[in-house]
Motif scaffolding. Structure first.
Motif, PDB file in Angstrom:
ATOM      1  N   ASN A 186     -35.711   4.673   5.655  1.00 22.01           N
ATOM      2  CA  ASN A 186     -35.523   3.680   6.697  1.00 22.01           C
ATOM      3  C   ASN A 186     -34.032   3.400   6.821  1.00 22.01           C
ATOM      4  O   ASN A 186     -33.392   3.014   5.837  1.00 22.01           O
ATOM      5  CB  ASN A 186     -36.282   2.406   6.325  1.00 22.01           C
ATOM      6  CG  ASN A 186     -36.267   1.372   7.442  1.00 22.01           C
ATOM      7  OD1 ASN A 186     -35.358   1.321   8.248  1.00 22.01           O
ATOM      8  ND2 ASN A 186     -37.296   0.539   7.462  1.00 22.01           N
ATOM      9  N   PRO A 187     -33.429   3.582   7.992  1.00 20.46           N
ATOM     10  CA  PRO A 187     -31.984   3.341   8.118  1.00 20.46           C
ATOM     11  C   PRO A 187     -31.590   1.913   7.767  1.00 20.46           C
ATOM     12  O   PRO A 187     -30.478   1.680   7.287  1.00 20.46           O
ATOM     13  CB  PRO A 187     -31.699   3.653   9.595  1.00 20.46           C
ATOM     14  CG  PRO A 187     -33.037   3.632  10.272  1.00 20.46           C
ATOM     15  CD  PRO A 187     -34.032   4.047   9.251  1.00 20.46           C
ATOM     16  N   VAL A 207     -31.165   1.836   4.097  1.00 17.35           N
ATOM     17  CA  VAL A 207     -29.913   2.487   3.744  1.00 17.35           C
ATOM     18  C   VAL A 207     -28.738   1.535   3.952  1.00 17.35           C
ATOM     19  O   VAL A 207     -27.836   1.428   3.113  1.00 17.35           O
ATOM     20  CB  VAL A 207     -29.711   3.776   4.573  1.00 17.35           C
ATOM     21  CG1 VAL A 207     -28.341   4.387   4.296  1.00 17.35           C
ATOM     22  CG2 VAL A 207     -30.810   4.788   4.268  1.00 17.35           C
TER      23      VAL A 207
END
Length: 336
Positions: A47-48, A51
């Protein structure tokens, strides 16, 4: 904040903490993070938002680890002011490490129990950070209001008592979800930050609002004291010099920036925790949580790196020498 799927030894899908709703790690269509699920295991897509939280945690940990190292390394930085700054840096350092550990336990080490411990660790760390900010505000107020008696042993005892109370309360808040105040077995009680319950995040948000109002009141009183001092100086000199006016304006502006930064970082998340619904897309939770973590990234810049005593200690630490031609002025707690 999500944790990846876990299998028990028999091969069946065990309950796990993960992002709810539809689909993967985009964060835009699923429910708020940390949702209990027992779906079959599937490859976990990055999941960005997770991150970005991990990157934020890394930056927070590095910045504040340097501050803690400098304060521990320098015997001169033992005054109450630097004890408070060290407390704030330690809390933010732990918060940064908690964000990193949450990412690791989410995508690498799959354990529901460890994930719950990580959530409690994060709650305690961020609570200690906010409480340390309040203690710093109280210290600044006392340094102006009781300027003649500020450097007494009574002040040192007061500072240590404040910090002990702040860390004690923060630890209790972090232990609440670990000791059972969570929604692992009652999804209807979940908040926008799973596995915390709605009542839990309401308590945390209410505590934040109370601290914010106290800080707002104290900073208003500090501004009054600063302006009154400037007025008294003007009466003694029969006029207000440009330097005094600039210094007063700069001090008030800096106080506004400090309080504004704190409010802008935490208020959206605190408000959303109360008004948000766990069925809302997780992007709303992430979008309000990420700026809150930025406060721990900004804190060392505001409270540590701007301080000239710490700048001098950094110079000595990294250069191994001190050049006399570099001018440093000792600052009092009331300097902002």
């Amino acid at each position: 904040m999500e944790a990846a799927a876990a299998l028990n030894e028999s091969g069946a899908a065990a309950p796990r903490l993960s992002a709810g709703g539809g689909g993967g790690g985009g964060g835009g269509g699923g429910n708020a993070s940390l949702e209990l699920s027992s779906r079959p295991p599937a490859p976990t897509a990055l999941n960005p938002w997770d991150v970005m939280l991990c990157v934020s945690g890394t930056a927070i940990a590095c910045e504040n680890a340097l501050v803690v190292a400098i304060i521990c390394y320098s015997p001169a930085l033992r005054t109450p002011m630097f004890v408070l700054v060290g407390s704030l840096a330690t809390a933010d350092l732990l918060a940064g490490l908690g964000l990193i550990l949450n990412f690791v336990f989410q995508y690498v080490i799959h354990s529901e129990t460890v994930s719950l411990l990580t959530v409690g660790f994060l709650v305690a760390s961020f609570a200690a950070s906010v409480s340390s900010l309040l203690a710093i505000t109280v210290d600044r107020y006392l340094s102006l209001y009781n300027a003649l008696t500020y450097y007494s042993e009574r002040t040192v005892l007061c500072i240590h008592t404040m910090l002990a109370g702040a860390w004690g309360v923060s630890l209790c808040l972090g232990l609440l979800p670990v000791l059972g105040w969570n929604c692992l077995h009652d999804r209807a009680a979940c908040s926008v930050v799973r596995p915390l319950t709605k009542s839990n995040v309401t308590l945390l948000s209410a505590s934040f609002f109370l601290i914010f109002l106290i800080m707002l009141h104290l900073y208003i009183e500090i501004c009054k004291i600063v302006c009154r001092h400037a007025h008294q100086i003007a009466l003694q000199q029969h006029f207000l010099t440009a330097s005094h006016y600039v210094a007063t304006k700069k001090g008030v502006s800096t106080l506004a920036i400090i309080l504004g930064t704190f409010g802008a970082s935490w208020l959206p998340f605190a408000i959303y925790c109360i008004v948000g619904d766990p069925d809302y897309p997780s992007v709303y939770t992430y979008a309000t949580l990420l700026p809150a973590t930025y406060n721990s990234m900004i804190n060392p810049i505001i409270y540590a790196y701007r301080n000239q005593e710490i700048q001098r200690s950094m110079w000595v630490l990294f250069c191994g020498c001190f050049q006399a031609k570099v001018s440093f002025r000792s600052r009092s707690p009331s300097d902002v």
